[in-house]
Design a protein around this motif. Structure first.
Motif, PDB file in Angstrom:
ATOM      1  N   GLU A 136       0.842  -1.189   0.000  1.00 43.83           N
ATOM      2  CA  GLU A 136       0.000   0.000   0.000  1.00 43.83           C
ATOM      3  C   GLU A 136       0.875   1.236   0.000  1.00 43.83           C
ATOM      4  O   GLU A 136       1.748   1.398   0.854  1.00 43.83           O
ATOM      5  N   ARG A 137       0.658   2.090  -0.980  1.00 45.26           N
ATOM      6  CA  ARG A 137       1.422   3.326  -1.101  1.00 45.26           C
ATOM      7  C   ARG A 137       0.463   4.491  -1.384  1.00 45.26           C
ATOM      8  O   ARG A 137      -0.296   4.456  -2.354  1.00 45.26           O
ATOM      9  N   ASN A 138       0.481   5.475  -0.512  1.00 49.24           N
ATOM     10  CA  ASN A 138      -0.335   6.674  -0.679  1.00 49.24           C
ATOM     11  C   ASN A 138      -1.823   6.343  -0.829  1.00 49.24           C
ATOM     12  O   ASN A 138      -2.522   6.887  -1.679  1.00 49.24           O
ATOM     13  N   GLY A 139      -2.276   5.417  -0.023  1.00 46.55           N
ATOM     14  CA  GLY A 139      -3.693   5.090  -0.007  1.00 46.55           C
ATOM     15  C   GLY A 139      -4.145   4.116  -1.071  1.00 46.55           C
ATOM     16  O   GLY A 139      -5.319   3.757  -1.116  1.00 46.55           O
ATOM     17  N   SER A 140      -3.251   3.694  -1.951  1.00 45.53           N
ATOM     18  CA  SER A 140      -3.615   2.715  -2.983  1.00 45.53           C
ATOM     19  C   SER A 140      -2.580   1.595  -3.007  1.00 45.53           C
ATOM     20  O   SER A 140      -1.487   1.741  -2.464  1.00 45.53           O
ATOM     21  N   GLN A 141      -2.938   0.489  -3.632  1.00 46.86           N
ATOM     22  CA  GLN A 141      -2.045  -0.659  -3.690  1.00 46.86           C
ATOM     23  C   GLN A 141      -1.260  -0.651  -4.998  1.00 46.86           C
ATOM     24  O   GLN A 141      -1.808  -0.374  -6.059  1.00 46.86           O
ATOM     25  N   ALA A 142       0.027  -0.961  -4.881  1.00 41.77           N
ATOM     26  CA  ALA A 142       0.895  -0.950  -6.065  1.00 41.77           C
ATOM     27  C   ALA A 142       1.918  -2.071  -5.964  1.00 41.77           C
ATOM     28  O   ALA A 142       2.314  -2.483  -4.864  1.00 41.77           O
ATOM     29  N   TRP A 143       2.340  -2.575  -7.135  1.00 41.02           N
ATOM     30  CA  TRP A 143       3.362  -3.616  -7.192  1.00 41.02           C
ATOM     31  C   TRP A 143       4.747  -2.976  -7.236  1.00 41.02           C
ATOM     32  O   TRP A 143       4.935  -1.930  -7.862  1.00 41.02           O
ATOM     33  N   GLY A 144       5.705  -3.618  -6.580  1.00 41.50           N
ATOM     34  CA  GLY A 144       7.084  -3.151  -6.604  1.00 41.50           C
ATOM     35  C   GLY A 144       8.037  -4.304  -6.389  1.00 41.50           C
ATOM     36  O   GLY A 144       7.626  -5.448  -6.155  1.00 41.50           O
ATOM     37  N   THR A 145       9.333  -4.016  -6.484  1.00 41.94           N
ATOM     38  CA  THR A 145      10.348  -5.066  -6.377  1.00 41.94           C
ATOM     39  C   THR A 145      10.924  -5.126  -4.967  1.00 41.94           C
ATOM     40  O   THR A 145      10.670  -4.265  -4.122  1.00 41.94           O
ATOM     41  N   VAL A 146      11.745  -6.156  -4.747  1.00 40.10           N
ATOM     42  CA  VAL A 146      12.414  -6.383  -3.466  1.00 40.10           C
ATOM     43  C   VAL A 146      13.899  -6.128  -3.650  1.00 40.10           C
ATOM     44  O   VAL A 146      14.512  -6.624  -4.607  1.00 40.10           O
ATOM     45  N   CYS A 147      14.502  -5.379  -2.739  1.00 42.47           N
ATOM     46  CA  CYS A 147      15.935  -5.103  -2.815  1.00 42.47           C
ATOM     47  C   CYS A 147      16.726  -6.395  -2.671  1.00 42.47           C
ATOM     48  O   CYS A 147      16.441  -7.213  -1.793  1.00 42.47           O
ATOM     49  N   SER A 148      17.707  -6.616  -3.516  1.00 44.46           N
ATOM     50  CA  SER A 148      18.464  -7.873  -3.513  1.00 44.46           C
ATOM     51  C   SER A 148      19.650  -7.855  -2.558  1.00 44.46           C
ATOM     52  O   SER A 148      20.357  -8.858  -2.443  1.00 44.46           O
ATOM     53  N   ASP A 149      19.866  -6.769  -1.867  1.00 43.14           N
ATOM     54  CA  ASP A 149      20.974  -6.676  -0.922  1.00 43.14           C
ATOM     55  C   ASP A 149      20.751  -7.673   0.216  1.00 43.14           C
ATOM     56  O   ASP A 149      19.789  -7.557   0.979  1.00 43.14           O
ATOM     57  N   GLY A 150      21.625  -8.686   0.326  1.00 40.40           N
ATOM     58  CA  GLY A 150      21.489  -9.714   1.346  1.00 40.40           C
ATOM     59  C   GLY A 150      20.508 -10.816   1.002  1.00 40.40           C
ATOM     60  O   GLY A 150      20.259 -11.714   1.814  1.00 40.40           O
ATOM     61  N   TRP A 151      19.937 -10.769  -0.198  1.00 38.18           N
ATOM     62  CA  TRP A 151      18.955 -11.784  -0.623  1.00 38.18           C
ATOM     63  C   TRP A 151      19.633 -13.134  -0.792  1.00 38.18           C
ATOM     64  O   TRP A 151      20.678 -13.235  -1.427  1.00 38.18           O
ATOM     65  N   CYS A 189      18.344   0.752  -0.196  1.00 38.21           N
ATOM     66  CA  CYS A 189      18.767  -0.196  -1.229  1.00 38.21           C
ATOM     67  C   CYS A 189      19.791   0.485  -2.132  1.00 38.21           C
ATOM     68  O   CYS A 189      19.423   1.197  -3.074  1.00 38.21           O
ATOM     69  N   PRO A 190      21.089   0.290  -1.849  1.00 40.61           N
ATOM     70  CA  PRO A 190      22.145   1.009  -2.590  1.00 40.61           C
ATOM     71  C   PRO A 190      22.086   0.818  -4.106  1.00 40.61           C
ATOM     72  O   PRO A 190      22.263   1.766  -4.864  1.00 40.61           O
ATOM     73  N   ALA A 210      16.953  -6.222  -8.823  1.00 39.25           N
ATOM     74  CA  ALA A 210      15.920  -6.681  -7.887  1.00 39.25           C
ATOM     75  C   ALA A 210      16.118  -8.161  -7.574  1.00 39.25           C
ATOM     76  O   ALA A 210      16.797  -8.904  -8.298  1.00 39.25           O
ATOM     77  N   ALA A 211      15.525  -8.602  -6.477  1.00 39.43           N
ATOM     78  CA  ALA A 211      15.626 -10.005  -6.056  1.00 39.43           C
ATOM     79  C   ALA A 211      14.800 -10.900  -6.965  1.00 39.43           C
ATOM     80  O   ALA A 211      13.725 -10.526  -7.431  1.00 39.43           O
ATOM     81  N   GLY A 212      15.323 -12.117  -7.194  1.00 41.57           N
ATOM     82  CA  GLY A 212      14.612 -13.089  -8.016  1.00 41.57           C
ATOM     83  C   GLY A 212      14.765 -14.485  -7.464  1.00 41.57           C
ATOM     84  O   GLY A 212      15.639 -14.750  -6.628  1.00 41.57           O
ATOM     85  N   VAL A 213      13.923 -15.389  -7.917  1.00 44.84           N
ATOM     86  CA  VAL A 213      13.982 -16.787  -7.470  1.00 44.84           C
ATOM     87  C   VAL A 213      13.638 -17.714  -8.625  1.00 44.84           C
ATOM     88  O   VAL A 213      13.010 -17.314  -9.608  1.00 44.84           O
ATOM     89  N   SER A 214      14.060 -18.954  -8.474  1.00 44.32           N
ATOM     90  CA  SER A 214      13.518 -20.042  -9.286  1.00 44.32           C
ATOM     91  C   SER A 214      13.132 -21.147  -8.320  1.00 44.32           C
ATOM     92  O   SER A 214      13.836 -21.394  -7.333  1.00 44.32           O
ATOM     93  N   CYS A 215      12.002 -21.783  -8.573  1.00 43.56           N
ATOM     94  CA  CYS A 215      11.447 -22.771  -7.655  1.00 43.56           C
ATOM     95  C   CYS A 215      11.423 -24.155  -8.288  1.00 43.56           C
ATOM     96  O   CYS A 215      11.421 -24.297  -9.512  1.00 43.56           O
ATOM     97  N   SER A 216      11.395 -25.170  -7.437  1.00 42.59           N
ATOM     98  CA  SER A 216      11.387 -26.562  -7.895  1.00 42.59           C
ATOM     99  C   SER A 216      10.464 -27.377  -7.002  1.00 42.59           C
ATOM    100  O   SER A 216      10.309 -27.080  -5.817  1.00 42.59           O
ATOM    101  N   GLU A 217       9.846 -28.410  -7.569  1.00 44.40           N
ATOM    102  CA  GLU A 217       8.934 -29.250  -6.794  1.00 44.40           C
ATOM    103  C   GLU A 217       9.676 -30.110  -5.780  1.00 44.40           C
ATOM    104  O   GLU A 217       9.089 -30.532  -4.781  1.00 44.40           O
TER     105      GLU A 217
END
Length: 777
Positions: free
Chosen positions: A451-466, A528-529, A536-543
């Motif tokens: 939630e940003r400024n009263g509305s919902q928005a998508w954003g990324t995650v800082c990868s520092d330490g990810w 986030c330097p 941005a942080a990313g992942v790959s998943c496996s079963e």
């Protein structure tokens, strides 16, 4: 005069109170106000199949020793009697007909020879041959209904898909009141505004989707056993009372639309599809049900899912020591079942393992009923003893330890470890996280809804330490299994441009969180330097994922002490495998080494492979092979208060299959620049007599210590369970000899300093000393 004035005044007050009560319903209606995770589906149209007039009228159900609600022994109701189907000539095409007649989209498989137990009564169909397009099993070719030379040892079973036929309508064509319902489209719809705002939804109408429309159930024959089953389906371990008067008032205000049948459950069913039909509802102008009202349930969530965990607890809550736990599962509520007995964790054998017993485990752990009972070590193999076998539960036990089991039955291996998948509440976590830009749904840049400024928005995650632990939480939240990789650069995954700004930074997870928002992270002041976007942080998943476990008995049995000349330790010295004081030691002196063997098993569901690619492996002249992992294990000697007093400096490793279980072939070998890793069902053994397989204890004083080994300490390689990567032993050193005892995996009594102080067994006799001391130099 006073009485005349007070009557209209009281009436006015009552009207005001009524309006206040109605206020909490103002935004209700069909389909408005349903919380996230419970979207109102589009109305589907379903047409019942038209059958030739001479077609035998039958009804089907799935019964027997189920492991999932959508599988079981095929049973047929005909001529007032339930019977079975013989497996002769039965095929996947016949299974397809059965499943579609029951309302499922398709058949997954079928099983001969009474896999789900022997049925009773007549064998109605034998030598069934279907094309797969028949509208009912009665239209398939067979010997004729009731003509069979089979026994119940040949009863056939099927496994149907989870998905239902859109708009499927259950039609009772038989004059019988004990048919099994085959309806999976059930929901709890919150009515009161106070419950509509809660996640998870714990109270409201029970509604059944029939013919594409949601309908209420009449409460005339409803019992608390029915409520127990409904709550279990939605991930809640129990039910409770509710304010019935409020719901009666609402039912008078809005005319309900009732389902045609009542429901009759015993209370130990894992799913309403296993309950029986009650009487047909005699609806009057579709507004009443014989003086009743719509069914309402109020469920008690487990502690982990409670909207306000401490509400109602005035006294301090003390966490009880659990006797059961789940290990090796990808998501919350699933895993291998392990039981604590005599201070040691062990597994359960899958003999007779059923949905009923699995449900007892799930409810005990604060989840709902079980949606699947898994066998054959499907969620990884455990270590240690097999504590229970041939379990039989009534379904109402508070703990699996209260169920009957065969104490004399031995011989189960960990290949037969039982596991469960439990129903958990819909928390709406999946709607607040997504993977963007990946080549498939299992990978991509992590984007968070905030939630940003009263509305919902998508954003990324800082990868520092990810890292891997954070990636594990993301994959779990999205129900995508385990993390296979954590990425700190995602320039090759172009996500939504509007989602480039960083909205979450400083993320640090413990690995047990159900959502990324539960991890530690910065608040409104983001740091986030490198910024988001390509960084941005990313992942790959496996079963599936590997699971490394150290064999503690091998460590205990092979430990010894050796004084080794410094001139024989030059290779180890170059690899920093000795303590720092060794640099001041003359070549003619000795170093005192605590030596031991380590046998590391892969009990997971996929091979353990090094993170580094082949081109980055390091050649070691001393050992004449390549090392694929810079840090694979840590060896530490700790004081009783947890202070490190000595450590092993085994800097790098070569991974290979030393030995494997019977029937499994080795796949990895270090020699000749071969592939490295540990195959599922194999183990890598580092013998006590090789370099760096030790701790340099030259400088420590005699006393009592804790010996600790940690596998994969930096979480470089994802695993299904990190809690068993620790191995601890009690250690006593008197300056001349050393004892290693009470070795065990996981977080146990040795993690508590208080218990450590009070649990040191004193070797008081020569026989005790001999049993503790193993000299294998």
């Amino acid at each position: 005069m006073l009485a005349a004035w007070s009557l209209p005044c009281c009436f006015t007050i009552l009207l005001g109170l009524l309006e206040l009560c109605r206020a909490q319903y103002e935004h209700l209606g069909y389909p408005h106000g349903y919380p996230q995770g419970y979207p109102e589906p589009e109305q589907e149209q379903y047409s019942a199949p038209e059958l030739p007039p001479d077609t035998p009228r039958i009804q089907l159900r799935l019964a027997g020793d189920k492991r999932k609600h959508n599988e079981g022994r095929v049973e047929v109701f005909y001529d007032g009697e339930w019977g079975t189907v013989c497996d002769d000539d039965f095929s996947i095409h016949s299974a397809q007909v059965v499943c579609r007649e029951l309302g499922y989209l398709e058949a997954v498989s079928w099983s001969p020879s009474s896999k789900y137990g022997k049925g009773e009564g007549r064998i109605w169909f034998d030598n069934v041959q279907c094309t797969g397009k028949e509208k009912t099993l009665a239209l398939c070719t067979s010997n004729g209904i009731g003509v069979s030379d089979c026994k119940h040892t040949e009863d056939v079973g099927v496994v149907c898909s989870d998905k239902r036929i859109p708009g499927f309508k259950f039609i009772n064509t038989m004059a019988n009141n004990s048919l099994n319902i085959q309806v999976e489209d059930v929901r709890i719809r919150a009515i009161l505004s106070s419950y509509r705002k809660r996640i998870p939804v714990t109270e409201g109408y029970v509604e059944v989707k029939d013919g594409g429309k949601w309908k209420q159930i009449c409460d005339v024959e409803w019992t608390k056993h029915n409520s127990r089953v409904i709550c279990g389906m939605f991930g809640f371990p129990g039910e409770r009372k509710y304010n019935a008067r409020v719901y009666k008032m609402f039912a008078r205000r809005r005319k309900p639309s009732y389902w045609d049948y009542s429901v009759n459950c015993t209370g130990n069913e894992a799913h309403v599809s296993s309950c029986k039909l009650g009487h047909a509802v005699a609806a009057k102008a579709n507004s009443t049900c014989g003086g009743g009202t719509p069914v309402v349930v109020s469920c008690v969530p487990g502690r982990a899912f409670s909207p306000t965990p401490m509400t109602g607890f005035r006294k301090a809550f003390r966490q009880e020591q659990t006797l059961v736990r789940l290990r090796g599962g990808a998501i919350v509520g699933e895993g291998r079942v392990e039981v604590l007995k005599n201070g040691e964790w062990g597994t359960i054998c899958d003999d007779n393992w059923s949905l009923l017993s699995a449900t007892v485990v799930c409810r005990e752990l604060g989840f709902g009923s079980a949606k699947e009972a898994l066998s054959g070590g499907r969620l990884g193999q455990g270590m240690g003893p097999v504590h229970m076998n041939e379990i039989e539960c009534s379904g109402f036990e508070k703990s699996i330890t209260e169920c009957f089991f065969n104490k004399e039955s031995l011989g189960c291996s960990h290949e037969e470890d039982a596991a469960v998948r439990c129903n958990v509440p819909a928390m709406g976590f999946q709607e607040r996280l997504r993977l963007s830009g990946g080549r498939n749904p299992n990978e991509g840049r992590v984007e968070v809804l905030v939630e940003r400024n009263g509305s919902q928005a998508w954003g990324t995650v800082c990868s520092d330490g990810w890292g891997t632990i954070e990636a594990m939480v993301v994959c779990r939240q999205l129900d995508l299994g385990f993390a296979s990789n954590a990425f700190q650069e995602t320039w090759y995954w172009p996500g939504e441009v509007s989602a480039d700004p960083v909205v979450m930074s400083g993320v640090r997870c413990s690995g047990t969180e159900m959502s990324l928002s539960q991890c530690l992270h910065h608040g409104a002041h983001l740091t986030c330097p490198k910024g988001g976007g390509r960084n941005a942080a990313g992942v790959s998943c496996s079963e599936t994922a590997p699971d490394l476990v150290l064999n503690p008995q091998i460590v205990e049995q092979t430990t010894y002490m050796e004084d080794r000349p410094m001139f024989m330790l030059q290779c180890a010295y170059e690899e920093n495998c000795l303590s720092t004081t060794s640099s001041e030691t003359p070549a003619s002196s000795h170093r005192r080494l605590l030596r031991f063997s380590s046998q590391i098993h892969n009990n997971g569901q996929s091979d353990f492979r090094p993170k580094a690619e082949r081109h980055s492996w390091v050649w070691h002249d001393c050992h004449s092979h390549y090392h694929s992992m810079e840090v694979f294990t840590h060896y530490d000697l700790l004081s009783l208060n947890g202070t490190k007093v000595a450590e092993g400096h085994k800097a790098s490793f070569c991974l290979e299959d030393t030995e494997c279980e019977e029937g499994i072939e080795k796949r990895y070998e270090c020699a000749n620049f071969g592939e490295q890793g540990i195959t599922v069902g194999c183990w890598d053994t580092y013998r006590h007599d090789i370099d760096c397989q030790w701790i340099d204890i030259t400088d420590i004083k005699p006393g009592d210590y804790i010996f600790q080994v940690v596998i994969n300490p930096n979480y470089e390689v994802p695993e299904s369970d990190y809690s068993n990567n620790f191995m601890k032993c009690r250690c006593r050193y008197d300056g001349h000899r050393i004892w290693m005892y009470s070795c065990h995996n996981g977080i146990g009594p040795l993690m508590s300093n208080i218990e450590v102080v009070h649990c040191i067994p004193e070797p008081t006799s020569a026989s005790q000393v001999a049993s503790l001391l193993v000299m294998t130099a």
